[in-house]
Design a protein around this motif. Sequence first.
Motif, PDB file in Angstrom:
ATOM      1  N   SER A 239      13.531  14.328  76.349  1.00 10.07           N
ATOM      2  CA  SER A 239      12.275  14.076  75.637  1.00 10.07           C
ATOM      3  C   SER A 239      11.122  13.901  76.621  1.00 10.07           C
ATOM      4  CB  SER A 239      12.415  12.827  74.761  1.00 10.07           C
ATOM      5  OG  SER A 239      13.406  13.004  73.771  1.00 10.07           O
ATOM      6  N   LEU A 240      11.371  13.177  77.707  1.00  8.70           N
ATOM      7  CA  LEU A 240      10.325  12.991  78.725  1.00  8.70           C
ATOM      8  C   LEU A 240       9.951  14.326  79.368  1.00  8.70           C
ATOM      9  CD1 LEU A 240      11.554   9.689  80.406  1.00  8.70           C
ATOM     10  CD2 LEU A 240       9.377   9.998  79.191  1.00  8.70           C
ATOM     11  N   SER A 241      10.933  15.230  79.494  1.00 10.14           N
ATOM     12  CA  SER A 241      10.636  16.565  80.018  1.00 10.14           C
ATOM     13  C   SER A 241       9.674  17.301  79.094  1.00 10.14           C
ATOM     14  CB  SER A 241      11.944  17.352  80.159  1.00 10.14           C
ATOM     15  OG  SER A 241      11.679  18.715  80.442  1.00 10.14           O
ATOM     16  N   LEU A 242       9.932  17.220  77.796  1.00 19.03           N
ATOM     17  CA  LEU A 242       9.058  17.879  76.829  1.00 19.03           C
ATOM     18  C   LEU A 242       7.650  17.299  76.899  1.00 19.03           C
ATOM     19  CD1 LEU A 242       9.425  20.028  74.556  1.00 19.03           C
ATOM     20  CD2 LEU A 242       9.612  18.123  72.966  1.00 19.03           C
ATOM     21  N   GLN A 243       7.549  15.971  77.001  1.00 13.56           N
ATOM     22  CA  GLN A 243       6.235  15.347  77.084  1.00 13.56           C
ATOM     23  C   GLN A 243       5.494  15.756  78.352  1.00 13.56           C
ATOM     24  OE1 GLN A 243       5.822  11.207  78.212  1.00 13.56           O
ATOM     25  NE2 GLN A 243       4.390  10.841  76.520  1.00 13.56           N
ATOM     26  N   ALA A 244       6.218  15.778  79.474  1.00  8.73           N
ATOM     27  CA  ALA A 244       5.576  16.136  80.740  1.00  8.73           C
ATOM     28  C   ALA A 244       4.997  17.552  80.679  1.00  8.73           C
ATOM     29  CB  ALA A 244       6.579  16.012  81.884  1.00  8.73           C
ATOM     30  N   SER A 245       5.755  18.501  80.137  1.00 10.69           N
ATOM     31  CA  SER A 245       5.247  19.864  80.000  1.00 10.69           C
ATOM     32  C   SER A 245       4.059  19.908  79.051  1.00 10.69           C
ATOM     33  CB  SER A 245       6.365  20.787  79.501  1.00 10.69           C
ATOM     34  OG  SER A 245       7.394  20.914  80.466  1.00 10.69           O
ATOM     35  N   HIS A 246       4.135  19.150  77.977  1.00  5.79           N
ATOM     36  CA  HIS A 246       3.044  19.099  76.998  1.00  5.79           C
ATOM     37  C   HIS A 246       1.762  18.554  77.615  1.00  5.79           C
ATOM     38  CE1 HIS A 246       1.203  18.755  73.041  1.00  5.79           C
ATOM     39  NE2 HIS A 246       0.940  17.479  73.264  1.00  5.79           N
ATOM     40  N   GLU A 247       1.896  17.624  78.546  1.00  4.97           N
ATOM     41  CA  GLU A 247       0.725  16.987  79.166  1.00  4.97           C
ATOM     42  C   GLU A 247       0.219  17.721  80.402  1.00  4.97           C
ATOM     43  OE1 GLU A 247       0.669  12.310  78.269  1.00  4.97           O
ATOM     44  OE2 GLU A 247       2.162  12.891  79.754  1.00  4.97           O
ATOM     45  N   GLY A 248       0.810  18.871  80.717  1.00  8.02           N
ATOM     46  CA  GLY A 248       0.355  19.612  81.890  1.00  8.02           C
ATOM     47  C   GLY A 248       0.973  19.134  83.187  1.00  8.02           C
ATOM     48  N   ARG A 249       2.178  18.556  83.133  1.00  7.21           N
ATOM     49  CA  ARG A 249       2.912  18.125  84.327  1.00  7.21           C
ATOM     50  C   ARG A 249       4.245  18.879  84.382  1.00  7.21           C
ATOM     51  NH1 ARG A 249       4.793  13.441  83.686  1.00  7.21           N
ATOM     52  NH2 ARG A 249       4.212  13.013  81.513  1.00  7.21           N
ATOM     53  N   PRO A 250       4.192  20.207  84.510  1.00  2.00           N
ATOM     54  CA  PRO A 250       5.431  20.986  84.396  1.00  2.00           C
ATOM     55  C   PRO A 250       6.445  20.711  85.494  1.00  2.00           C
ATOM     56  CG  PRO A 250       3.623  22.377  85.125  1.00  2.00           C
ATOM     57  CD  PRO A 250       3.020  21.080  84.709  1.00  2.00           C
ATOM     58  N   ARG A 251       5.988  20.370  86.702  1.00  2.00           N
ATOM     59  CA  ARG A 251       6.951  20.044  87.751  1.00  2.00           C
ATOM     60  C   ARG A 251       7.785  18.833  87.351  1.00  2.00           C
ATOM     61  NH1 ARG A 251      10.007  22.148  91.349  1.00  2.00           N
ATOM     62  NH2 ARG A 251       8.248  23.392  92.125  1.00  2.00           N
ATOM     63  N   ASP A 252       7.132  17.795  86.800  1.00  2.00           N
ATOM     64  CA  ASP A 252       7.881  16.642  86.293  1.00  2.00           C
ATOM     65  C   ASP A 252       8.803  17.059  85.153  1.00  2.00           C
ATOM     66  OD1 ASP A 252       6.571  15.026  88.080  1.00  2.00           O
ATOM     67  OD2 ASP A 252       5.156  14.198  86.617  1.00  2.00           O
ATOM     68  N   GLY A 253       8.292  17.935  84.285  1.00  2.00           N
ATOM     69  CA  GLY A 253       9.099  18.396  83.171  1.00  2.00           C
ATOM     70  C   GLY A 253      10.357  19.099  83.637  1.00  2.00           C
ATOM     71  N   TYR A 254      10.233  19.909  84.688  1.00  2.00           N
ATOM     72  CA  TYR A 254      11.394  20.617  85.216  1.00  2.00           C
ATOM     73  C   TYR A 254      12.392  19.642  85.837  1.00  2.00           C
ATOM     74  CZ  TYR A 254      14.157  23.772  88.120  1.00  2.00           C
ATOM     75  OH  TYR A 254      15.198  24.442  88.715  1.00  2.00           O
ATOM     76  N   ASP A 255      11.898  18.710  86.648  1.00  5.00           N
ATOM     77  CA  ASP A 255      12.798  17.757  87.311  1.00  5.00           C
ATOM     78  C   ASP A 255      13.526  16.884  86.289  1.00  5.00           C
ATOM     79  OD1 ASP A 255      12.041  18.747  89.767  1.00  5.00           O
ATOM     80  OD2 ASP A 255      10.553  17.184  90.156  1.00  5.00           O
ATOM     81  N   LEU A 256      12.829  16.478  85.231  1.00 11.47           N
ATOM     82  CA  LEU A 256      13.455  15.650  84.195  1.00 11.47           C
ATOM     83  C   LEU A 256      14.526  16.434  83.437  1.00 11.47           C
ATOM     84  CD1 LEU A 256      10.197  13.919  82.970  1.00 11.47           C
ATOM     85  CD2 LEU A 256      12.218  12.695  83.811  1.00 11.47           C
ATOM     86  N   ALA A 257      14.238  17.702  83.137  1.00 12.61           N
ATOM     87  CA  ALA A 257      15.236  18.524  82.445  1.00 12.61           C
ATOM     88  C   ALA A 257      16.450  18.758  83.332  1.00 12.61           C
ATOM     89  CB  ALA A 257      14.619  19.863  82.021  1.00 12.61           C
ATOM     90  N   ARG A 258      16.239  18.965  84.635  1.00 17.84           N
ATOM     91  CA  ARG A 258      17.364  19.132  85.564  1.00 17.84           C
ATOM     92  C   ARG A 258      18.204  17.862  85.631  1.00 17.84           C
ATOM     93  NH1 ARG A 258      17.401  22.924  89.689  1.00 17.84           N
ATOM     94  NH2 ARG A 258      19.345  21.849  90.244  1.00 17.84           N
ATOM     95  N   ALA A 259      17.538  16.706  85.668  1.00 23.83           N
ATOM     96  CA  ALA A 259      18.278  15.441  85.700  1.00 23.83           C
ATOM     97  C   ALA A 259      19.128  15.276  84.440  1.00 23.83           C
ATOM     98  CB  ALA A 259      17.307  14.271  85.851  1.00 23.83           C
ATOM     99  N   ALA A 260      18.570  15.653  83.303  1.00 25.36           N
ATOM    100  CA  ALA A 260      19.333  15.586  82.054  1.00 25.36           C
ATOM    101  C   ALA A 260      20.512  16.546  82.099  1.00 25.36           C
ATOM    102  CB  ALA A 260      18.418  15.906  80.870  1.00 25.36           C
ATOM    103  N   ARG A 261      20.286  17.758  82.629  1.00 28.42           N
ATOM    104  CA  ARG A 261      21.366  18.754  82.691  1.00 28.42           C
ATOM    105  C   ARG A 261      22.500  18.280  83.594  1.00 28.42           C
ATOM    106  NH1 ARG A 261      22.081  23.776  85.648  1.00 28.42           N
ATOM    107  NH2 ARG A 261      19.972  23.654  86.504  1.00 28.42           N
ATOM    108  N   ASP A 262      22.148  17.639  84.697  1.00 26.07           N
ATOM    109  CA  ASP A 262      23.186  17.130  85.607  1.00 26.07           C
ATOM    110  C   ASP A 262      24.077  16.109  84.898  1.00 26.07           C
ATOM    111  OD1 ASP A 262      22.216  18.738  87.603  1.00 26.07           O
ATOM    112  OD2 ASP A 262      21.087  17.149  88.621  1.00 26.07           O
ATOM    113  N   GLN A 263      23.450  15.217  84.108  1.00 22.52           N
ATOM    114  CA  GLN A 263      24.236  14.215  83.401  1.00 22.52           C
ATOM    115  C   GLN A 263      25.047  14.826  82.259  1.00 22.52           C
ATOM    116  OE1 GLN A 263      23.121  10.276  82.613  1.00 22.52           O
ATOM    117  NE2 GLN A 263      21.273  10.297  83.871  1.00 22.52           N
ATOM    118  N   ALA A 264      24.526  15.913  81.686  1.00 21.69           N
ATOM    119  CA  ALA A 264      25.189  16.518  80.520  1.00 21.69           C
ATOM    120  C   ALA A 264      26.353  17.425  80.903  1.00 21.69           C
ATOM    121  CB  ALA A 264      24.169  17.311  79.701  1.00 21.69           C
ATOM    122  N   ALA A 265      26.488  17.747  82.186  1.00 21.73           N
ATOM    123  CA  ALA A 265      27.498  18.725  82.596  1.00 21.73           C
ATOM    124  C   ALA A 265      28.904  18.308  82.168  1.00 21.73           C
ATOM    125  CB  ALA A 265      27.437  18.930  84.111  1.00 21.73           C
TER     126      ALA A 265
END
Length: 436
Positions: A239-265
Amino acid sequence: MAETPSLFEQVCTAHGWDTPAKFIRAFEETAALLAEPTTVTARQVRRWWRDVPPPRPRARAWRVIHAMLGVNPVELGFPNPPPGVTVERAPLLAQEGISVDRRAFLADSIGVVAATGLPEPVAHLSPTGRQGAIGTTHLLELREGLRFLYRLDDSYGGGDVRPLAVRHLHRIRRIINTSTYPDALGRQLQLLAGETAEHCAWLYYDTEEQDQARRYWGEALTTATMLRDASLAILVLASLSLQASHEGRPRDGYDLARAARDQAARFGSPALQSLLASREARALSLMGDHTGARRRLAEAMRLLDRSDRGRPAPEWAAFHGTAELDFAQGLLHVENGHHDRAVPFLRAALEHQDRTYGRNRALYRLTLARSLIQGGDADEGAGHARDCLGHLDEIESGRVMQRLSEVAGLLDRVDTADARDTAQQLRAYAHARGAA
């Protein structure tokens, strides 16, 4: 003369478990909720109800009974706890001569009907035991309240639902801090508080109150960390990844999505991995890495095609499917400036989106209208925007209204009478909603 039921049988009857079969069904549901591998037979239930004293349950069954009723079984006539069980003895129900009658339900509801006027049943909480004892019945009712709020948000957007969710969170916190319950049930209540805080954050996000959204997501992430609950942590990070991209912080959005993916593996859920890959693709697109975005989105599609081979996605990810990926593909073309290529995907997203997701359908239609106008087909774009107005009377979403304003602004720059008239209608509508 009929034998007087034991205190334990009276309490079970007060909860609606007046036959061994009903008790066993509730017992098995609670055992599954607590991840306790234990079962019970009808003969055992009858002996617990009728023998004096009742035979002492094994440790796992003891913990399940404690969670079901929110009461230490010692207070219901059982012998001392078995080895492996540590519970505090508190005089909750076992008082000399007490009779446990069926109490009237408390008028302690989430207030959905009063607040929204929708024809839905009010969710009452079952009566607590003495000194506020809480059992799994209350937990399940509180969880169903959260599911009901999810359904309302899907249909109508976050605006009207948000205050109800905040009240629901306050109720859960009050129960956590003022009631009596076993540790296993306490963990589930804390987890429910974290999930409800996350939903509050989402509702603030949808109404474009991003600072408040961050606050509630922070609370939810704190709960996930405290409980070491990976599923809640993944939800918050996504969710924080989606918000970061929505607010114009795509680098944060990418890092947050990667962190989520690592935990979801380790969960082995292709559908969940698909959702997270689509969040990565969105962030990469906004960063200008269109090649990387296409690769991640293609991976999201492949994972969704394999979703029947692994573990199912968590309940909160039920919205993710073909429509979401069609929409993501359309947005990818929008970011590339290829509005004509975006239109077929946005049409498909609208066609595939389940009608229960009313807010998303409104957002998809207005996004399609925006791309049609930017691609040179202002007439059809204006038609979609006008068609959306009647539907918007049902929606309260800041993101949807923002998209409506974007479409009106684009139509203002189109030199046709139909475009100008539609732009005026959209602005008048937005003004009226703002004044309301």
